[in-house]
Write a protein that holds these residues in place. Structure first.
Motif, PDB file in Angstrom:
ATOM      1  N   ILE A 143       0.876  -1.145   0.043  1.00 43.02           N
ATOM      2  CA  ILE A 143      -0.078  -0.136   0.209  1.00 43.02           C
ATOM      3  C   ILE A 143       1.015   1.239   0.030  1.00 43.02           C
ATOM      4  O   ILE A 143       1.713   1.386   1.034  1.00 43.02           O
ATOM      5  CB  ILE A 143      -0.820   0.174   0.988  1.00 43.02           C
ATOM      6  N   ARG A 144       0.731   2.033  -0.992  1.00 43.85           N
ATOM      7  CA  ARG A 144       1.652   3.206  -1.129  1.00 43.85           C
ATOM      8  C   ARG A 144       0.677   4.356  -1.184  1.00 43.85           C
ATOM      9  O   ARG A 144      -0.519   4.405  -1.691  1.00 43.85           O
ATOM     10  CB  ARG A 144       2.642   3.240  -2.550  1.00 43.85           C
ATOM     11  N   LEU A 145       1.193   5.658  -0.909  1.00 47.69           N
ATOM     12  CA  LEU A 145       0.532   6.973  -0.651  1.00 47.69           C
ATOM     13  C   LEU A 145       1.003   7.989  -1.590  1.00 47.69           C
ATOM     14  O   LEU A 145       2.193   7.957  -1.633  1.00 47.69           O
ATOM     15  CB  LEU A 145       0.402   7.451   0.709  1.00 47.69           C
ATOM     16  N   MET A 154       2.732  -2.882 -11.013  1.00 47.61           N
ATOM     17  CA  MET A 154       1.379  -2.519 -11.486  1.00 47.61           C
ATOM     18  C   MET A 154       0.905  -2.038 -10.240  1.00 47.61           C
ATOM     19  O   MET A 154       0.912  -2.068  -9.047  1.00 47.61           O
ATOM     20  CB  MET A 154       0.827  -3.978 -11.542  1.00 47.61           C
ATOM     21  N   ALA A 155      -0.047  -1.006 -10.492  1.00 51.13           N
ATOM     22  CA  ALA A 155      -0.722  -0.228  -9.409  1.00 51.13           C
ATOM     23  C   ALA A 155      -2.190  -0.346  -9.662  1.00 51.13           C
ATOM     24  O   ALA A 155      -2.681  -0.054 -10.981  1.00 51.13           O
ATOM     25  CB  ALA A 155      -0.181   1.126  -9.514  1.00 51.13           C
ATOM     26  N   LYS A 156      -3.094  -0.434  -8.469  1.00 51.60           N
ATOM     27  CA  LYS A 156      -4.327  -0.180  -8.872  1.00 51.60           C
ATOM     28  C   LYS A 156      -4.821   0.864  -7.593  1.00 51.60           C
ATOM     29  O   LYS A 156      -4.493   0.959  -6.412  1.00 51.60           O
ATOM     30  CB  LYS A 156      -5.072  -1.447  -8.315  1.00 51.60           C
ATOM     31  N   ARG A 157      -5.565   1.757  -8.056  1.00 51.87           N
ATOM     32  CA  ARG A 157      -5.933   2.889  -7.144  1.00 51.87           C
ATOM     33  C   ARG A 157      -7.006   2.443  -6.149  1.00 51.87           C
ATOM     34  O   ARG A 157      -8.067   2.188  -6.563  1.00 51.87           O
ATOM     35  CB  ARG A 157      -6.495   4.158  -8.073  1.00 51.87           C
ATOM     36  N   LEU A 158      -6.932   2.741  -4.893  1.00 48.73           N
ATOM     37  CA  LEU A 158      -7.888   2.238  -3.931  1.00 48.73           C
ATOM     38  C   LEU A 158      -8.519   3.326  -3.429  1.00 48.73           C
ATOM     39  O   LEU A 158      -9.898   3.103  -3.131  1.00 48.73           O
ATOM     40  CB  LEU A 158      -7.056   1.453  -2.764  1.00 48.73           C
ATOM     41  N   LEU A 266       0.280  -1.776  -4.908  1.00 49.26           N
ATOM     42  CA  LEU A 266       1.167  -2.252  -5.851  1.00 49.26           C
ATOM     43  C   LEU A 266       1.441  -3.656  -5.861  1.00 49.26           C
ATOM     44  O   LEU A 266       1.429  -4.141  -4.631  1.00 49.26           O
ATOM     45  CB  LEU A 266       2.110  -1.371  -5.535  1.00 49.26           C
ATOM     46  N   TYR A 267       1.708  -4.148  -6.861  1.00 46.09           N
ATOM     47  CA  TYR A 267       2.295  -5.667  -6.967  1.00 46.09           C
ATOM     48  C   TYR A 267       3.046  -6.021  -8.091  1.00 46.09           C
ATOM     49  O   TYR A 267       3.112  -4.984  -9.216  1.00 46.09           O
ATOM     50  CB  TYR A 267       1.176  -6.653  -6.774  1.00 46.09           C
ATOM     51  N   PRO A 268       4.315  -6.772  -8.161  1.00 41.85           N
ATOM     52  CA  PRO A 268       5.065  -6.839  -9.092  1.00 41.85           C
ATOM     53  C   PRO A 268       4.377  -7.179 -10.531  1.00 41.85           C
ATOM     54  O   PRO A 268       3.435  -7.999 -10.473  1.00 41.85           O
ATOM     55  CB  PRO A 268       6.033  -8.023  -8.586  1.00 41.85           C
ATOM     56  N   ASN A 270       5.307  -8.980 -12.946  1.00 40.67           N
ATOM     57  CA  ASN A 270       5.560 -10.484 -13.728  1.00 40.67           C
ATOM     58  C   ASN A 270       4.943 -11.314 -12.575  1.00 40.67           C
ATOM     59  O   ASN A 270       5.316 -12.717 -12.668  1.00 40.67           O
ATOM     60  CB  ASN A 270       6.977 -10.528 -13.777  1.00 40.67           C
ATOM     61  N   ARG A 271       4.186 -10.954 -11.598  1.00 31.59           N
ATOM     62  CA  ARG A 271       3.568 -12.031 -10.765  1.00 31.59           C
ATOM     63  C   ARG A 271       2.022 -11.941 -10.876  1.00 31.59           C
ATOM     64  O   ARG A 271       1.400 -11.052 -10.936  1.00 31.59           O
ATOM     65  CB  ARG A 271       3.861 -11.453  -9.231  1.00 31.59           C
ATOM     66  N   GLN A 272       1.618 -13.360 -11.133  1.00 34.97           N
ATOM     67  CA  GLN A 272       0.213 -13.552 -11.462  1.00 34.97           C
ATOM     68  C   GLN A 272      -0.500 -13.022  -9.966  1.00 34.97           C
ATOM     69  O   GLN A 272      -0.333 -13.422  -8.899  1.00 34.97           O
ATOM     70  CB  GLN A 272      -0.116 -15.160 -11.764  1.00 34.97           C
ATOM     71  N   LEU A 273      -1.593 -12.188 -10.160  1.00 30.42           N
ATOM     72  CA  LEU A 273      -2.388 -11.736  -9.194  1.00 30.42           C
ATOM     73  C   LEU A 273      -3.362 -12.629  -8.581  1.00 30.42           C
ATOM     74  O   LEU A 273      -4.249 -13.443  -9.322  1.00 30.42           O
ATOM     75  CB  LEU A 273      -3.167 -10.504  -9.535  1.00 30.42           C
ATOM     76  N   SER A 274      -3.016 -13.493  -7.644  1.00 32.50           N
ATOM     77  CA  SER A 274      -4.074 -14.573  -6.925  1.00 32.50           C
ATOM     78  C   SER A 274      -5.174 -14.008  -6.545  1.00 32.50           C
ATOM     79  O   SER A 274      -5.356 -12.868  -5.916  1.00 32.50           O
ATOM     80  CB  SER A 274      -3.162 -15.170  -5.912  1.00 32.50           C
ATOM     81  N   PRO A 275      -6.117 -15.020  -6.418  1.00 36.69           N
ATOM     82  CA  PRO A 275      -7.531 -14.571  -5.876  1.00 36.69           C
ATOM     83  C   PRO A 275      -7.370 -13.968  -4.516  1.00 36.69           C
ATOM     84  O   PRO A 275      -8.451 -13.340  -4.258  1.00 36.69           O
ATOM     85  CB  PRO A 275      -8.294 -15.886  -6.050  1.00 36.69           C
ATOM     86  N   LYS A 276      -6.642 -14.539  -3.692  1.00 33.56           N
ATOM     87  CA  LYS A 276      -6.662 -13.864  -2.338  1.00 33.56           C
ATOM     88  C   LYS A 276      -6.074 -12.450  -2.388  1.00 33.56           C
ATOM     89  O   LYS A 276      -6.514 -11.790  -1.584  1.00 33.56           O
ATOM     90  CB  LYS A 276      -5.634 -14.854  -1.519  1.00 33.56           C
TER      91      LYS A 276
END
Length: 291
Positions: A143-145, A154-158, A266-268, A270-276
């Motif tokens: 979590i980044r601000l 990769m980034a998703k706005r929360l 944020l998450y890498p 090249n990493r598959q975004l897991s359901p959890k």
């Protein structure tokens, strides 16, 4: 399966450029990583890395081997993710990081409910104001601000939050209320890690250098000092919303309030975004977008 041994360790060393960082990422000892790499090199009869006391560099042969093995690991991860998606309940290890104060106030309540709802989930949460390397530390989610600097993530706005310039009534009674940016030079400005504050001036974001009698890397400490009447402070809404409502703080110069800043997951790349992780991002977005 003998041909698969050492592949995880090899890819981790290539991507982290360090045997120590690779061991942390994989959760095994540095010695075990070294043994697996040596065994792999012997089996392939090829030198995969140049090793010195200061750094590890992949050879041309190692780079070629990496280009073929990385997709194989991605395929395994995607296959595991596909199987996990068939399960109704998130499970396994989930590692995330967030800023200390924001994490305590806003992330921890969501994680608490998430753990209660999914008891097969093993969550490791790192609350730190340092910029953790997600790949080296094996972090699934950060979590980044504010403004983002990680172009390889990769980034998703929360959600978003706003900076407010505030002071306690006791300070304003003693020192007066500023009405322009230039007047801030005559006030005691309580500083965080930066020596400037942000403002919206003529529809442009301006960074104004300010000074005062206190500098602290804790937003909560700055809030406490402002509530005590020590000086002016500029803090995000998650710190000052309640004292502004109760009148313990007064917001100043609202015409110069800077634009909202983002709250990001944020998450890498090249990493598959897991359901959890995906489900947790949805929960966080719902919680942080609520008024």
């Amino acid at each position: 399966m003998a041909n698969w041994e050492g592949i995880n360790e090899f890819v981790a060393v290539v991507e982290t450029e360090s045997f120590t960082a690779a061991s942390k990422r994989l959760g095994i000892s540095t010695a075990q990583v070294s043994r697996q790499i040596s065994t792999l090199e012997q089996r392939l009869a090829t030198k995969l890395f140049y090793r010195t006391t200061r750094r590890v560099t992949v050879t041309d042969a190692g780079q070629l081997f990496y280009q073929h093995t990385r997709p194989l690991l991605d395929g395994v991860e995607e296959a595991e993710s596909a199987l996990n998606s068939l399960q109704s309940n998130p499970r396994g290890k989930l590692k995330l990081t967030a800023p200390v104060a924001f994490g305590e106030q806003h992330i921890t309540p969501v994680i608490s409910q998430y753990c209660l709802e999914y008891p097969d989930l093993n969550v490791e949460m790192m609350l730190t104001n340092l910029q953790v390397d997600l790949v080296d530390e094996g972090v699934d989610l950060a979590i980044r601000l504010g403004q983002l600097a990680d172009s390889n993530m990769m980034a998703k706005r929360l959600g978003s939050r706003t900076l407010h310039l505030c002071a306690a009534p006791s300070y304003l009674e003693r020192s007066g209320e500023p009405h322009s940016l230039s007047e801030l030079a005559n006030h005691n400005c309580l500083l965080g890690t930066l020596d400037y504050w942000r403002f919206n001036n003529n529809n442009r974001t301006t960074q104004l250098k300010v000074s005062g009698s206190l500098r602290c890397n804790s937003g909560q400490a700055l809030l406490d000092m402002a509530l005590a009447g020590v000086g002016l402070v500029q803090l995000p809404s998650n710190y000052v919303s309640q004292p502004l409502q109760t009148g313990e703080l007064v917001e100043l110069m609202t015409q110069f309030r800077p634009p909202e800043e983002g709250i990001w997951a944020l998450y890498p790349h090249n990493r598959q975004l897991s359901p959890k992780v995906s489900l947790l991002i949805d929960r966080l977005k719902q919680a942080l977008s609520e008024p």
